[in-house]
Design an enzyme around this catalytic site. Sequence first.
Site, PDB file in Angstrom:
ATOM      1  N   GLU A 121       0.820  -1.222   0.000  1.00  0.00           N
ATOM      2  CA  GLU A 121       0.000   0.000   0.000  1.00  0.00           C
ATOM      3  C   GLU A 121       0.846   1.260   0.000  1.00  0.00           C
ATOM      4  O   GLU A 121       1.954   1.269   0.540  1.00  0.00           O
ATOM      5  CB  GLU A 121      -0.809   0.068   1.300  1.00  0.00           C
ATOM      6  CG  GLU A 121      -1.926  -0.889   1.396  1.00  0.00           C
ATOM      7  CD  GLU A 121      -2.619  -0.738   2.740  1.00  0.00           C
ATOM      8  OE1 GLU A 121      -2.847  -1.770   3.373  1.00  0.00           O
ATOM      9  OE2 GLU A 121      -2.897   0.402   3.157  1.00  0.00           O
ATOM     10  N   CYS A 142       2.943   8.347   1.847  1.00  0.00           N
ATOM     11  CA  CYS A 142       3.374   7.347   2.831  1.00  0.00           C
ATOM     12  C   CYS A 142       3.727   6.075   2.059  1.00  0.00           C
ATOM     13  O   CYS A 142       2.899   5.531   1.343  1.00  0.00           O
ATOM     14  CB  CYS A 142       2.225   7.117   3.813  1.00  0.00           C
ATOM     15  SG  CYS A 142       2.563   5.805   4.975  1.00  0.00           S
ATOM     16  N   CYS A 149       5.446  -7.497   7.842  1.00  0.00           N
ATOM     17  CA  CYS A 149       6.452  -6.994   8.776  1.00  0.00           C
ATOM     18  C   CYS A 149       6.755  -8.073   9.806  1.00  0.00           C
ATOM     19  O   CYS A 149       5.858  -8.774  10.267  1.00  0.00           O
ATOM     20  CB  CYS A 149       5.948  -5.728   9.481  1.00  0.00           C
ATOM     21  SG  CYS A 149       7.185  -5.005  10.577  1.00  0.00           S
ATOM     22  N   CYS A 153       4.151  -5.883  16.121  1.00  0.00           N
ATOM     23  CA  CYS A 153       3.570  -5.030  17.165  1.00  0.00           C
ATOM     24  C   CYS A 153       2.091  -5.425  17.315  1.00  0.00           C
ATOM     25  O   CYS A 153       1.395  -5.614  16.308  1.00  0.00           O
ATOM     26  CB  CYS A 153       3.687  -3.557  16.787  1.00  0.00           C
ATOM     27  SG  CYS A 153       5.398  -3.080  16.510  1.00  0.00           S
ATOM     28  N   GLU A 209       9.145  -2.503   8.306  1.00  0.00           N
ATOM     29  CA  GLU A 209      10.087  -1.756   9.145  1.00  0.00           C
ATOM     30  C   GLU A 209      11.206  -1.245   8.226  1.00  0.00           C
ATOM     31  O   GLU A 209      12.040  -2.033   7.767  1.00  0.00           O
ATOM     32  CB  GLU A 209      10.625  -2.679  10.256  1.00  0.00           C
ATOM     33  CG  GLU A 209      11.804  -2.136  11.046  1.00  0.00           C
ATOM     34  CD  GLU A 209      11.643  -0.690  11.512  1.00  0.00           C
ATOM     35  OE1 GLU A 209      10.661  -0.372  12.176  1.00  0.00           O
ATOM     36  OE2 GLU A 209      12.540   0.127  11.192  1.00  0.00           O
ATOM     37  N   SER A 240      10.364   6.463   9.629  1.00  0.00           N
ATOM     38  CA  SER A 240       9.802   6.056  10.922  1.00  0.00           C
ATOM     39  C   SER A 240      10.304   4.661  11.265  1.00  0.00           C
ATOM     40  O   SER A 240      10.296   3.767  10.422  1.00  0.00           O
ATOM     41  CB  SER A 240       8.280   6.055  10.817  1.00  0.00           C
ATOM     42  OG  SER A 240       7.701   5.530  11.981  1.00  0.00           O
ATOM     43  N   SER A 263       8.677   5.290  16.624  1.00  0.00           N
ATOM     44  CA  SER A 263       7.373   4.800  17.103  1.00  0.00           C
ATOM     45  C   SER A 263       7.566   4.356  18.542  1.00  0.00           C
ATOM     46  O   SER A 263       8.050   3.266  18.804  1.00  0.00           O
ATOM     47  CB  SER A 263       6.904   3.625  16.246  1.00  0.00           C
ATOM     48  OG  SER A 263       6.640   4.082  14.951  1.00  0.00           O
ATOM     49  N   LEU A 264       7.189   5.223  19.459  1.00  0.00           N
ATOM     50  CA  LEU A 264       7.482   4.955  20.874  1.00  0.00           C
ATOM     51  C   LEU A 264       6.326   4.157  21.505  1.00  0.00           C
ATOM     52  O   LEU A 264       6.522   3.055  21.992  1.00  0.00           O
ATOM     53  CB  LEU A 264       7.707   6.282  21.603  1.00  0.00           C
ATOM     54  CG  LEU A 264       8.444   6.184  22.922  1.00  0.00           C
ATOM     55  CD1 LEU A 264       9.868   5.704  22.732  1.00  0.00           C
ATOM     56  CD2 LEU A 264       8.448   7.542  23.638  1.00  0.00           C
ATOM     57  N   ASN A 339      -6.214   3.680  15.251  1.00  0.00           N
ATOM     58  CA  ASN A 339      -7.188   3.278  14.232  1.00  0.00           C
ATOM     59  C   ASN A 339      -7.526   1.816  14.452  1.00  0.00           C
ATOM     60  O   ASN A 339      -6.616   0.981  14.395  1.00  0.00           O
ATOM     61  CB  ASN A 339      -6.572   3.393  12.831  1.00  0.00           C
ATOM     62  CG  ASN A 339      -6.588   4.800  12.325  1.00  0.00           C
ATOM     63  OD1 ASN A 339      -7.622   5.454  12.293  1.00  0.00           O
ATOM     64  ND2 ASN A 339      -5.431   5.287  11.933  1.00  0.00           N
ATOM     65  N   CYS A 382      -1.267   2.316   7.263  1.00  0.00           N
ATOM     66  CA  CYS A 382      -0.965   1.414   6.167  1.00  0.00           C
ATOM     67  C   CYS A 382      -1.060  -0.036   6.625  1.00  0.00           C
ATOM     68  O   CYS A 382      -0.805  -0.347   7.762  1.00  0.00           O
ATOM     69  CB  CYS A 382       0.447   1.673   5.686  1.00  0.00           C
ATOM     70  SG  CYS A 382       0.508   2.559   4.158  1.00  0.00           S
TER      71      CYS A 382
HETATM   72  N1  SAH Z   1       7.611   0.031  11.029  1.00  0.00           N
HETATM   73  C1  SAH Z   1       7.746   1.415  11.153  1.00  0.00           C
HETATM   74  C2  SAH Z   1       7.040   2.205  10.069  1.00  0.00           C
HETATM   75  C3  SAH Z   1       5.690   1.706   9.660  1.00  0.00           C
HETATM   76  S1  SAH Z   1       4.397   1.828  10.857  1.00  0.00           S
HETATM   77  C4  SAH Z   1       7.310   1.880  12.513  1.00  0.00           C
HETATM   78  O1  SAH Z   1       6.765   1.078  13.265  1.00  0.00           O
HETATM   79  O2  SAH Z   1       7.582   3.033  12.833  1.00  0.00           O
HETATM   80  C5  SAH Z   1       4.040   3.567  10.795  1.00  0.00           C
HETATM   81  C6  SAH Z   1       3.331   4.088  12.001  1.00  0.00           C
HETATM   82  O3  SAH Z   1       1.950   3.630  12.042  1.00  0.00           O
HETATM   83  C7  SAH Z   1       3.972   3.628  13.299  1.00  0.00           C
HETATM   84  O4  SAH Z   1       4.111   4.700  14.201  1.00  0.00           O
HETATM   85  C8  SAH Z   1       2.963   2.616  13.778  1.00  0.00           C
HETATM   86  O5  SAH Z   1       3.089   2.375  15.136  1.00  0.00           O
HETATM   87  C9  SAH Z   1       1.664   3.261  13.363  1.00  0.00           C
HETATM   88  N2  SAH Z   1       0.508   2.355  13.397  1.00  0.00           N
HETATM   89  C10 SAH Z   1       0.472   1.042  13.152  1.00  0.00           C
HETATM   90  N3  SAH Z   1      -0.784   0.562  13.302  1.00  0.00           N
HETATM   91  C11 SAH Z   1      -1.559   1.618  13.654  1.00  0.00           C
HETATM   92  C12 SAH Z   1      -2.946   1.780  13.954  1.00  0.00           C
HETATM   93  N4  SAH Z   1      -3.771   0.769  13.892  1.00  0.00           N
HETATM   94  N5  SAH Z   1      -3.386   3.013  14.303  1.00  0.00           N
HETATM   95  C13 SAH Z   1      -2.551   4.074  14.320  1.00  0.00           C
HETATM   96  N6  SAH Z   1      -1.235   3.998  14.035  1.00  0.00           N
HETATM   97  C14 SAH Z   1      -0.740   2.771  13.715  1.00  0.00           C
HETATM   98 FE1  SF4 Z   2       5.994  -3.463  11.809  1.00  0.00          FE
HETATM   99 FE2  SF4 Z   2       5.874  -0.821  12.326  1.00  0.00          FE
HETATM  100 FE3  SF4 Z   2       3.635  -2.357  12.288  1.00  0.00          FE
HETATM  101 FE4  SF4 Z   2       5.396  -2.641  14.256  1.00  0.00          FE
HETATM  102  S1  SF4 Z   2       4.190  -0.795  13.794  1.00  0.00           S
HETATM  103  S2  SF4 Z   2       4.402  -4.306  13.102  1.00  0.00           S
HETATM  104  S3  SF4 Z   2       7.319  -2.321  13.189  1.00  0.00           S
HETATM  105  S4  SF4 Z   2       4.969  -1.901  10.557  1.00  0.00           S
END
Ligand code: SAH
Ligand code: SF4
Length: 403
Positions: A121, A142, A149, A153, A209, A240, A263-264, A339, A382
Amino acid sequence: MAQLKNELRYLGCYDLKARWLIPNDTVNLSYSMDIKSQTAEELSARFREWDQPEYRVAQLLEWLYVHRVCDWDAMTNLPKALRERLRSEFTLHCLELIRKQGSRDTTQKFLWRLSDHSLIESVLIPANPALYGEPSDRHTLCVSTQVGCAYGCGFCASGLEGWKRNLNVEEIVEQVLAVERVVQQPTSDPQPPALERLVSNLVIMGMGEPLANYDNLMKALRILNAPWGGGIGARKITISTSGLAPQIRKLAEEPLQFRLAISLHGATDEIRGKIMPVNRKYPLRELTAACEYYQAKRGRMITFEYILISGVNDGLDQIKPLAVLARKLNAKVNLIPYNTVEGLPWKRPSEEQQEAFLAALEAQGVTATLRREKGHDIDAACGQLRLKTEREIEASAARSAPL
Ligand code: SAH
Ligand code: SF4
């Protein structure tokens, strides 16, 4: 396999999993070089070997990055013999659009099919949504960097079905070109006019990632940054990461000055570790040390992304440790209401709770923003459109399968 996956998660062996435990049939072994994985310097060297004059490289680059053509035969000012040589040595892949959500001047989501039929995407976000009908001029794209991935998470759609493969250089570059093609040139004109640059900013926040696909990403960003390529300023590109500490240090040494977002999502190891398995491999102490190193080298402000998830990380007990981290790193905090993802139990907190979290953080002297816009169903992170589409494909295959 599921048990092994959990054990690896426990041990934090993500890189190991990525390298050794992916079944062979998911890896594209018949990889031939694509023209959009090449820098101008590499193409010049190749053209010199072929006794082609240098200006031919500029002509080729113009077809690729100004006209965004997908067919060698459209490159009419290149001699036929050169076109044939290019065709025999390189592929010229373009992404195939299979689904689009949203409309012009709103956030638009694109689902692409790659040559091995994997789905990825990209999301196009106008900087100033045209509330009164005038078109918006600046757009942020984006971009995805992997199919799936490996980092799993707990809240994220991209990690739900694991990791399939890294994107190649050209698959990252093509996301920008393909979006511009779809948005600006809806007809399939074989002799397309020069297109204006639509994408002015990039956020590497799509599926995957980014720092786990480091080399391909860096080369793609060099191409997207180059004046002969995408022409997007390095300062307008934000990477990110979920917190791969060694790669953050490596990024600090890169000649191009990209922006960095972490992404904290939790300000203590206890909370972060619960929702982001990567925290067991690189706990906050290690992550913040890498961020400090990055900052000392680059002198650039870091952004913390903090998704607010109801009952998980939105408690006011996170405020103090979050403020300590933000002040230590001089980081800005972006609060993002979660989301919802189909099939996951997580929810966003009430608006009052979101506002209370923001106010408490600001009271600690931290610069913070809260994303408040409506329509988050399309603005969703995404990975969700792909997940939905793959589930629909599976369901229809199951329906049509013989009993
Ligand atoms: N893997 C990288 C980049 C892709 S994720 C990372 O984790 O930073 C991009 C951002 O979308 C991250 O901050 C992630 O935590 C956030 N994200 C993932 N799922 C989400 C959701 N359901 N709602 C809001 N943000 C989300
Ligand atoms: Fe992968 Fe980023 Fe999603 Fe975590 S938040 S599963 S690192 S894409």
